[in-house]
Design a protein around this motif. Sequence first.
Motif, PDB file in Angstrom:
ATOM      1  N   GLU A  51       0.835  -1.205   0.000  1.00 49.95           N
ATOM      2  CA  GLU A  51       0.000   0.000   0.000  1.00 49.95           C
ATOM      3  C   GLU A  51       0.869   1.254   0.000  1.00 49.95           C
ATOM      4  N   GLU A  52       1.917   1.240   0.795  1.00 55.85           N
ATOM      5  CA  GLU A  52       2.815   2.394   0.856  1.00 55.85           C
ATOM      6  C   GLU A  52       3.561   2.575  -0.465  1.00 55.85           C
ATOM      7  N   LEU A  53       4.025   1.468  -1.070  1.00 59.60           N
ATOM      8  CA  LEU A  53       4.743   1.545  -2.337  1.00 59.60           C
ATOM      9  C   LEU A  53       3.846   2.101  -3.446  1.00 59.60           C
ATOM     10  N   ALA A  54       2.584   1.678  -3.450  1.00 65.49           N
ATOM     11  CA  ALA A  54       1.643   2.180  -4.461  1.00 65.49           C
ATOM     12  C   ALA A  54       1.483   3.694  -4.344  1.00 65.49           C
ATOM     13  N   LYS A  55       1.329   4.199  -3.167  1.00 66.38           N
ATOM     14  CA  LYS A  55       1.161   5.637  -2.938  1.00 66.38           C
ATOM     15  C   LYS A  55       2.423   6.400  -3.319  1.00 66.38           C
ATOM     16  N   LEU A  56       3.589   5.854  -2.919  1.00 69.51           N
ATOM     17  CA  LEU A  56       4.861   6.531  -3.185  1.00 69.51           C
ATOM     18  C   LEU A  56       5.212   6.508  -4.674  1.00 69.51           C
ATOM     19  N   SER A  57       4.782   5.462  -5.382  1.00 67.15           N
ATOM     20  CA  SER A  57       5.031   5.393  -6.822  1.00 67.15           C
ATOM     21  C   SER A  57       4.354   6.554  -7.536  1.00 67.15           C
ATOM     22  N   GLU A  58       3.107   6.826  -7.185  1.00 65.22           N
ATOM     23  CA  GLU A  58       2.368   7.937  -7.787  1.00 65.22           C
ATOM     24  C   GLU A  58       3.015   9.271  -7.427  1.00 65.22           C
ATOM     25  N   GLU A  59       3.437   9.382  -6.150  1.00 70.77           N
ATOM     26  CA  GLU A  59       4.073  10.617  -5.687  1.00 70.77           C
ATOM     27  C   GLU A  59       5.410  10.855  -6.398  1.00 70.77           C
ATOM     28  N   LEU A  60       6.139   9.766  -6.634  1.00 70.73           N
ATOM     29  CA  LEU A  60       7.435   9.866  -7.299  1.00 70.73           C
ATOM     30  C   LEU A  60       7.268  10.350  -8.743  1.00 70.73           C
ATOM     31  N   LYS A  61       6.236   9.855  -9.414  1.00 74.31           N
ATOM     32  CA  LYS A  61       5.978  10.265 -10.794  1.00 74.31           C
ATOM     33  C   LYS A  61       5.506  11.706 -10.850  1.00 74.31           C
ATOM     34  N   THR A  62       4.719  12.118  -9.857  1.00 70.27           N
ATOM     35  CA  THR A  62       4.148  13.468  -9.861  1.00 70.27           C
ATOM     36  C   THR A  62       5.172  14.527  -9.452  1.00 70.27           C
ATOM     37  N   ASN A  63       5.898  14.260  -8.361  1.00 71.21           N
ATOM     38  CA  ASN A  63       6.785  15.274  -7.783  1.00 71.21           C
ATOM     39  C   ASN A  63       8.266  15.042  -8.090  1.00 71.21           C
ATOM     40  N   GLY A  64       8.576  13.861  -8.571  1.00 74.13           N
ATOM     41  CA  GLY A  64       9.976  13.559  -8.852  1.00 74.13           C
ATOM     42  C   GLY A  64      10.778  13.203  -7.615  1.00 74.13           C
ATOM     43  N   LYS A  65      10.111  13.140  -6.464  1.00 71.71           N
ATOM     44  CA  LYS A  65      10.787  12.779  -5.214  1.00 71.71           C
ATOM     45  C   LYS A  65       9.755  12.330  -4.188  1.00 71.71           C
ATOM     46  N   ILE A  66      10.249  11.608  -3.186  1.00 72.08           N
ATOM     47  CA  ILE A  66       9.398  11.182  -2.067  1.00 72.08           C
ATOM     48  C   ILE A  66      10.158  11.389  -0.767  1.00 72.08           C
ATOM     49  N   VAL A  67       9.428  11.404   0.339  1.00 72.03           N
ATOM     50  CA  VAL A  67      10.032  11.483   1.677  1.00 72.03           C
ATOM     51  C   VAL A  67       9.558  10.272   2.468  1.00 72.03           C
ATOM     52  N   ILE A  68      10.503   9.534   3.000  1.00 75.16           N
ATOM     53  CA  ILE A  68      10.157   8.344   3.786  1.00 75.16           C
ATOM     54  C   ILE A  68      10.711   8.462   5.193  1.00 75.16           C
ATOM     55  N   ASP A  69      10.095   7.727   6.120  1.00 72.49           N
ATOM     56  CA  ASP A  69      10.537   7.710   7.517  1.00 72.49           C
ATOM     57  C   ASP A  69      11.682   6.720   7.671  1.00 72.49           C
ATOM     58  N   VAL A  70      12.821   7.219   8.168  1.00 71.49           N
ATOM     59  CA  VAL A  70      13.981   6.360   8.447  1.00 71.49           C
ATOM     60  C   VAL A  70      14.526   6.740   9.823  1.00 71.49           C
ATOM     61  N   PRO A  71      14.022   6.119  10.888  1.00 67.89           N
ATOM     62  CA  PRO A  71      14.486   6.456  12.239  1.00 67.89           C
ATOM     63  C   PRO A  71      16.000   6.286  12.358  1.00 67.89           C
ATOM     64  N   GLY A  72      16.637   7.264  12.996  1.00 64.86           N
ATOM     65  CA  GLY A  72      18.079   7.183  13.226  1.00 64.86           C
ATOM     66  C   GLY A  72      18.912   7.868  12.161  1.00 64.86           C
ATOM     67  N   VAL A  73      18.292   8.290  11.076  1.00 61.50           N
ATOM     68  CA  VAL A  73      19.014   9.001  10.015  1.00 61.50           C
ATOM     69  C   VAL A  73      18.520  10.451   9.981  1.00 61.50           C
ATOM     70  N   GLY A  74      19.409  11.384  10.262  1.00 59.83           N
ATOM     71  CA  GLY A  74      19.040  12.803  10.289  1.00 59.83           C
ATOM     72  C   GLY A  74      17.929  13.061  11.280  1.00 59.83           C
ATOM     73  N   ASP A  75      16.900  13.750  10.810  1.00 60.05           N
ATOM     74  CA  ASP A  75      15.748  14.031  11.665  1.00 60.05           C
ATOM     75  C   ASP A  75      14.669  12.965  11.553  1.00 60.05           C
ATOM     76  N   GLY A  76      15.016  11.831  10.932  1.00 55.85           N
ATOM     77  CA  GLY A  76      14.063  10.740  10.785  1.00 55.85           C
ATOM     78  C   GLY A  76      13.305  10.771   9.482  1.00 55.85           C
ATOM     79  N   LYS A  77      13.502  11.831   8.671  1.00 55.08           N
ATOM     80  CA  LYS A  77      12.852  11.967   7.366  1.00 55.08           C
ATOM     81  C   LYS A  77      13.938  12.018   6.293  1.00 55.08           C
ATOM     82  N   VAL A  78      13.796  11.179   5.265  1.00 55.10           N
ATOM     83  CA  VAL A  78      14.807  11.117   4.208  1.00 55.10           C
ATOM     84  C   VAL A  78      14.140  11.349   2.856  1.00 55.10           C
ATOM     85  N   GLU A  79      14.717  12.259   2.063  1.00 52.40           N
ATOM     86  CA  GLU A  79      14.208  12.551   0.723  1.00 52.40           C
ATOM     87  C   GLU A  79      14.933  11.678  -0.296  1.00 52.40           C
ATOM     88  N   VAL A  80      14.162  11.026  -1.164  1.00 47.48           N
ATOM     89  CA  VAL A  80      14.716  10.159  -2.205  1.00 47.48           C
ATOM     90  C   VAL A  80      14.145  10.625  -3.548  1.00 47.48           C
TER      91      VAL A  80
END
Length: 741
Positions: free
Chosen positions: A527-556
């Motif tokens: 479900e998350e991959l489906a949502k992020l796929s659409e977001e990636l095509k629309t915005n050219g980037k996504i933000v995912i939660d990665v605890p322990g890296v930076g502020d916990g939010k990582v832009e890809v």
Amino acid sequence: MRPLARLASLHSPVVVAAGQASKSSTTTLSTRAAVTSRTTWTPATVSRISSTSLRSFSLSTPHHRFVQLVKKKTNNSKMTSTATTLKGQPLDKGALESMLRRRMFFAPSFDIYGGVAGLYDYGPPGCALQANIIDIWRKHFVLEEDMLELDCTALTPHDVLKTSGHVDKFADWMCKDPKNGDILRADHFVEDVLEARLKGDKEARGQKVEEKEEDPKRKKKKAKGTEAVKLDDAVVKEYEEVLAQIDNYNGEQLGELIKKYDLKNPATGVQPEPPVAFNLMFQTAIGPSGNLAGYLRPETAQGQFLNFAKLLEYNAGSMPFASASIGKSYRNEIAPRGGLLRVREFLMAEIEHFVDPASNKKHDRFHEVKDIELALLDRNVQLSGQTTVTKMTIGEAVEKKIVDNETLGYFLARIHLFLKKIGIDQSKIRFRQHMGNEMAHYACDCWDAELLTSSGWVECVGCADRSAYDLTVHAKKTGAPLVVREALETPQIVEKWEPEINSKKFGPIFRKDGKTVEAAILALSQEELAKLSEELKTNGKIVIDVPGVGDGKVEVTKDLLAIEWKKHTINIREYTPNVIEPSFGIGRILYSLLEHNYWTREGDEYRGVISFPPAVAPVKVLIVPLSSKPEFAPHVRRLSQKLRSIGISSRVDDSSASIGRRYARNDELGTPFGLTIDFQTLQDSTFTLRERDSTRQVRAEEEKIVDAIKALVEGSKTWQDIESELPVFEGQEIEIRTAEN
């Protein structure tokens, strides 16, 4: 990781010991089975030391228990609780614990320095008893079930316990007295004050109220007495319902109870501050730099989860299988109390049984145990404010979904058989199901094996269905493939969203965090991959939660990652196993075993006996030479060597005390058999063999006596069998005196 133990009070224990009124020697010297059959218990409504995690074993001195002052009864009874001995006598806990310390079963650690609450040392008989319990446990579980045993380190890095949830959630609720600064464990405080009020109500109604022993170390902080005040029947019922569910309250709810009932610390007369969480782990630094934070493990389970992939490979990829670990765990208890029942360092024996969730958690040996009857206290009964147990077979309990699945039920039955084998009184055991708030969020079902002691119902074994939580969170954090891969007989066609990482660009951009970010992406749901796929095509980037890296939010960005809908032919099925976890508190089991097997001789309340089954007894045989003359020594050496050669522990008592005194000293140690070398031995090489509980004796030549001891210790024969095979012997002490004179 489940929340820690609660001491819940469920009132008015009622014990009926039908044989108690009898004063005949037949009653006091009857067999274990006969005595047990004469002792019955009503549905248990007594106080309970339990745990929403059976990872909370320990014992220690009382801390913030409140003493209620009541009028002393004229009979000056020594009974300090409603617990009874093996023979149905009122249990004098003070006398028992005095004997245990005198005989060095256990003692407070650092005693000459004043001791430290919650820390105890085991003496020679305590060490031997613990070793025998572990030996039987290993044979009953590890060998019988072909388990894979591990011995993992106690020092654990911060990241491991952060991932497992212990750093954030392994806590009990404590509250502070604003007047004197005392720290009180919130659930204990609530139950203690409500218990005291209920006892005051009983006294006001003219009902019998039992006194609790005062801790001698707390004489300087003696609490104020509780007045005898009669409560409305509705209030009594409400208090009892609260206490029946004490394990089910969180910190906020405990704070509400304190305010609602205006609960005050009897030592100061003021209401404590609202409860706050206190993490129970001992923190430390690993290495000289102190940069690597760590903890002493609060349980042995995490080492087993982290080694899952290696264990699966060792087991040739075969499922299901179980691992096991025996070792020390550490918890910084807020208010350790109850002797060995709540300590800060304790021995655990834990099993992690890995099972395919698609199997509906069936167990191929369930048919072997399905007819075993257990005393069950399910969550619905507890939530109704009751503590009535229901006896039913484990097969029926699983069929009715009272117990969630066969594998969980199988281990509940095996736990029951283990406790029976080591000598736990079968009338003093029940299995209690965890209620909603006390059960971990990831658990499907959880039951505690509770044993009735002078401290109430004590949780000694926990058995939980932990689902796939532990392997999932560690795999997500590290990227390690903690999964099972099985070849499919028939290939499957599947369509799913699949992330594709551009490794050439991904690594240089995220550097040391690359694996962590990649693991977070691969752990995303469909479900998350489906949502992020659409977001990636629309915005050219996504933000995912990665605890322990930076502020916990990582832009890809889309040049680093693509998420496509793809069709695959699956030849290999991949899944994360679920885990059924039986967890044993060895110290709690050991202490319960001591209470369950203790009794006193008829007409001699100071002559204590501990009726351990031979297999678990610290020493199996006492060798008693009745003279110090040189001609006795060869017989002593030969018998000792023969017993050692067949793996049977013995102890020689060649002191100048009378034979009766020597036997009595070893009855206190639980030694089941006495082997006497007397003057007749010098003439015909025959010996007497004494049985501890009945004090009856048989006499035969050396080979037959040694064979009899071996059969008794192994359990292939009973004492009744031996008496039917060998000549019964009487009058030894009279003969001894005559011979020596």
